[in-house]
Design a protein around this motif. Sequence first.
Motif, mmCIF file in Angstrom:
data_model
loop_
_atom_site.group_PDB
_atom_site.id
_atom_site.type_symbol
_atom_site.label_atom_id
_atom_site.label_comp_id
_atom_site.label_asym_id
_atom_site.label_seq_id
_atom_site.Cartn_x
_atom_site.Cartn_y
_atom_site.Cartn_z
ATOM 1 N N LYS A 153 0.830 -1.254 0.025
ATOM 2 C CA LYS A 153 -0.061 -0.005 -0.010
ATOM 3 C C LYS A 153 0.709 1.331 -0.023
ATOM 4 C CE LYS A 153 -3.606 -2.563 0.480
ATOM 5 N NZ LYS A 153 -4.318 -3.003 -0.910
ATOM 6 N N VAL A 206 3.068 3.956 -2.499
ATOM 7 C CA VAL A 206 3.490 4.681 -3.861
ATOM 8 C C VAL A 206 4.682 4.592 -4.213
ATOM 9 C CG1 VAL A 206 3.176 6.600 -5.246
ATOM 10 C CG2 VAL A 206 1.148 5.983 -3.739
ATOM 11 N N LEU A 223 -4.424 7.516 -13.924
ATOM 12 C CA LEU A 223 -5.472 7.015 -12.837
ATOM 13 C C LEU A 223 -6.408 8.118 -12.443
ATOM 14 C CD1 LEU A 223 -5.942 4.893 -10.868
ATOM 15 C CD2 LEU A 223 -4.524 5.580 -9.026
ATOM 16 N N TRP A 224 -5.897 9.230 -12.194
ATOM 17 C CA TRP A 224 -7.011 10.451 -11.767
ATOM 18 C C TRP A 224 -7.939 10.709 -13.080
ATOM 19 C CZ3 TRP A 224 -6.054 9.214 -7.466
ATOM 20 C CH2 TRP A 224 -4.741 9.206 -6.970
ATOM 21 N N ILE A 283 -18.331 7.214 -5.447
ATOM 22 C CA ILE A 283 -17.234 6.654 -5.818
ATOM 23 C C ILE A 283 -16.638 5.700 -4.577
ATOM 24 C CG2 ILE A 283 -15.511 8.337 -5.318
ATOM 25 C CD1 ILE A 283 -13.802 7.679 -7.632
ATOM 26 N N VAL A 313 -11.497 12.436 -4.832
ATOM 27 C CA VAL A 313 -10.683 12.013 -5.649
ATOM 28 C C VAL A 313 -9.332 13.055 -5.523
ATOM 29 C CG1 VAL A 313 -9.824 11.966 -8.299
ATOM 30 C CG2 VAL A 313 -12.234 10.947 -7.584
ATOM 31 N N MET A 334 -7.661 11.822 -2.712
ATOM 32 C CA MET A 334 -6.847 10.567 -2.947
ATOM 33 C C MET A 334 -5.569 10.942 -3.616
ATOM 34 S SD MET A 334 -9.359 7.609 -4.695
ATOM 35 C CE MET A 334 -8.099 6.412 -5.035
ATOM 36 N N GLN A 335 -5.540 11.974 -4.755
ATOM 37 C CA GLN A 335 -4.434 12.407 -5.254
ATOM 38 C C GLN A 335 -3.402 12.946 -4.456
ATOM 39 O OE1 GLN A 335 -5.579 14.544 -9.036
ATOM 40 N NE2 GLN A 335 -3.577 14.804 -9.437
ATOM 41 N N TYR A 388 -1.720 10.062 -2.532
ATOM 42 C CA TYR A 388 -0.562 9.428 -3.304
ATOM 43 C C TYR A 388 0.592 10.162 -3.612
ATOM 44 C CZ TYR A 388 -4.072 5.436 -4.659
ATOM 45 O OH TYR A 388 -4.978 4.406 -4.604
ATOM 46 N N VAL A 402 -1.104 4.408 -0.620
ATOM 47 C CA VAL A 402 -2.186 4.026 -1.625
ATOM 48 C C VAL A 402 -3.538 3.864 -0.699
ATOM 49 C CG1 VAL A 402 -3.145 2.111 -2.990
ATOM 50 C CG2 VAL A 402 -0.699 2.567 -2.948
ATOM 51 N N GLY A 423 -7.142 0.737 2.145
ATOM 52 C CA GLY A 423 -5.925 1.035 0.885
ATOM 53 C C GLY A 423 -6.315 0.156 -0.143
ATOM 54 N N MET A 475 -6.577 -0.556 -9.586
ATOM 55 C CA MET A 475 -5.667 0.289 -10.242
ATOM 56 C C MET A 475 -5.430 -0.158 -11.677
ATOM 57 S SD MET A 475 -3.521 1.851 -6.973
ATOM 58 C CE MET A 475 -2.615 3.009 -7.943
#
Lengths: 333, 333
Positions: free
Chosen positions: A282, A284, A327-328, B239, B271, B274-275, B278, B284, B320, B324
């Motif tokens: 998990k 990046v 991904l985004w 989502i 989202v 999330m970005q 990451y 993750v 997580g 992907m």
Amino acid sequence: MEEESQIPKGRYAADISSINEAHARIKSLILKTPVLSSTSLNAISGRQLYFKCESFQKGGAFKFRGACNAVFSLNDEDASKGVITHSSGNHAAALALAAKLRGIPAYIVIPKNAPTCKIENVKRYGGQVIWSEANMRSREETANKVWQETGAIFIHPYNDGRILSGQGTISLELLEQAPQLDTLVVPISGGGLISGVALAAKSINPAIRILAAEPKGADDAAQFKAAGRIITLPETNTIADGLRAFLGDFTWPVVRDLVDDIITVEDSEIVKAMQLCYEILKIVVEPSGAIGLAAVLSESFQKNPAWKDCKHIGIVVSGGNVDMAVLWDSLNK
Amino acid sequence: MEEESQIPKGRYAADISSINEAHARIKSLILKTPVLSSTSLNAISGRQLYFKCESFQKGGAFKFRGACNAVFSLNDEDASKGVITHSSGNHAAALALAAKLRGIPAYIVIPKNAPTCKIENVKRYGGQVIWSEANMRSREETANKVWQETGAIFIHPYNDGRILSGQGTISLELLEQAPQLDTLVVPISGGGLISGVALAAKSINPAIRILAAEPKGADDAAQFKAAGRIITLPETNTIADGLRAFLGDFTWPVVRDLVDDIITVEDSEIVKAMQLCYEILKIVVEPSGAIGLAAVLSESFQKNPAWKDCKHIGIVVSGGNVDMAVLWDSLNK
């Protein structure tokens, strides 16, 4: 002491003393990165794996250790002129961040084809971006021009003793966090990371094995080791954008003498290892960051009787700066 | 003691005693997850943020705590029949893993539309997958059929005191790792996580604020709080596949009494968060896992004078497990 008889002071561009000094200098500025483990990945690899997550380091990669040591080694007069480098990658952002912490300018020459996320990092840390063409000659000429205008101190990404000493602090932390390690697997590119790590680790534990992980598409270290010397090689081609540099004259002697073997892997193996890092650990990681796991899972490592006794393996996860726009884009649909 | 006067024993399905008992029961089986911080994210949010990374928990989500407590609470006779649940997500894998550790069967009813990565996790841990249609009636009927055949013990994903007590162990760890916290931001779905976390945290520090983060497309908790009672709501659409459940009768009373506010966010904010996880934290996370950060960055939190004094905020990163495939497809090109 045994370690001093093994690695004499002055033979290489760094030694355990300069690495200890670097550690004292940068300890309060860097992150002591965590070591992660996974029973699933231990089962898959048949070994005990310890992931030293430099992807969590400030700036997203181990590069901040060396950059920080170089910037904070400067005397005040030199520092006041600022620092300069040319880099398409993590060294650029690391130097910008280190300069910002010291309150001096950082001039960063970036080739036009550098990954977007790495350019963004340089800007985030206040580095002054100067564009060059995507070849080494243009990078060097552009940097030279900026140097003539500013007098800024050039900090090479790896062929520099201060950089080696900074990267070597990884071993000081890791061998304290996981003293049972018998093997370290380290990505190799210009060799700054693995040289620092090897010099420190073999000073602390002369029996520890140091294995380099290298992409087949940029296997200069493997070819140099086979030839016993630096030879001229054609262009590189690998997904691991952080591993396209060649060893320099400060790092080649360390790699020649202290790295026990070079394990080369295909890009497809790197992507598979990245996927395991994301799905199981998990975390990046960029392709360069996942190559250590790829090496440990590769047939050439798993089937080599010389590495059968590698039971407790420290893997340096070197960086986590990766463009994931695809991904985004898919999630924003 | 103050905490006992605030949260009387027996009022809710769990309390600090049952949470402490759960901790003693599962401590050696769970991972004490790390707490991460980032100067960049502190700057962006204007607060000190402490990310409790349950994404690193075994099974990839906090769910393992509750599942483990439930499975290891069973007497030997009950346990020997195995356990059963219906779940499209992280509870399914967590229960399979907990059952595997106890050496008993786990029967997992999974709706056909569940995310692939979560189904893979169930299989990885040896759970016996039984398919149902993608609606609650089919899930319940299928589970009932398996129960009649096996006599396995049904473990609900959240409406169960043993589950609440297991999830509450997060607060025991977090308030020891970061005792300065004045606020916790916790994803809300069925309410098992936030109920356990709130019961433990408000027992330890009655002044701590508990804020729930909820997707606008599944805002049952916000609507129940506004109405003061459980009301009937239409289908959800978000989502965050982990946050589509509604509060149950064991969790609603805790949310009603101990959760200070519900912050709802759009999927686009999830989202974006999330970005940031990451790109900056290098971890993750699934959409449900990033919603706490989304809530803290949202206008409704940032501009609310009631939360101006929330300075040290613990954010539970709940899981997580995310598909992907689009990323791997692009890298394998």
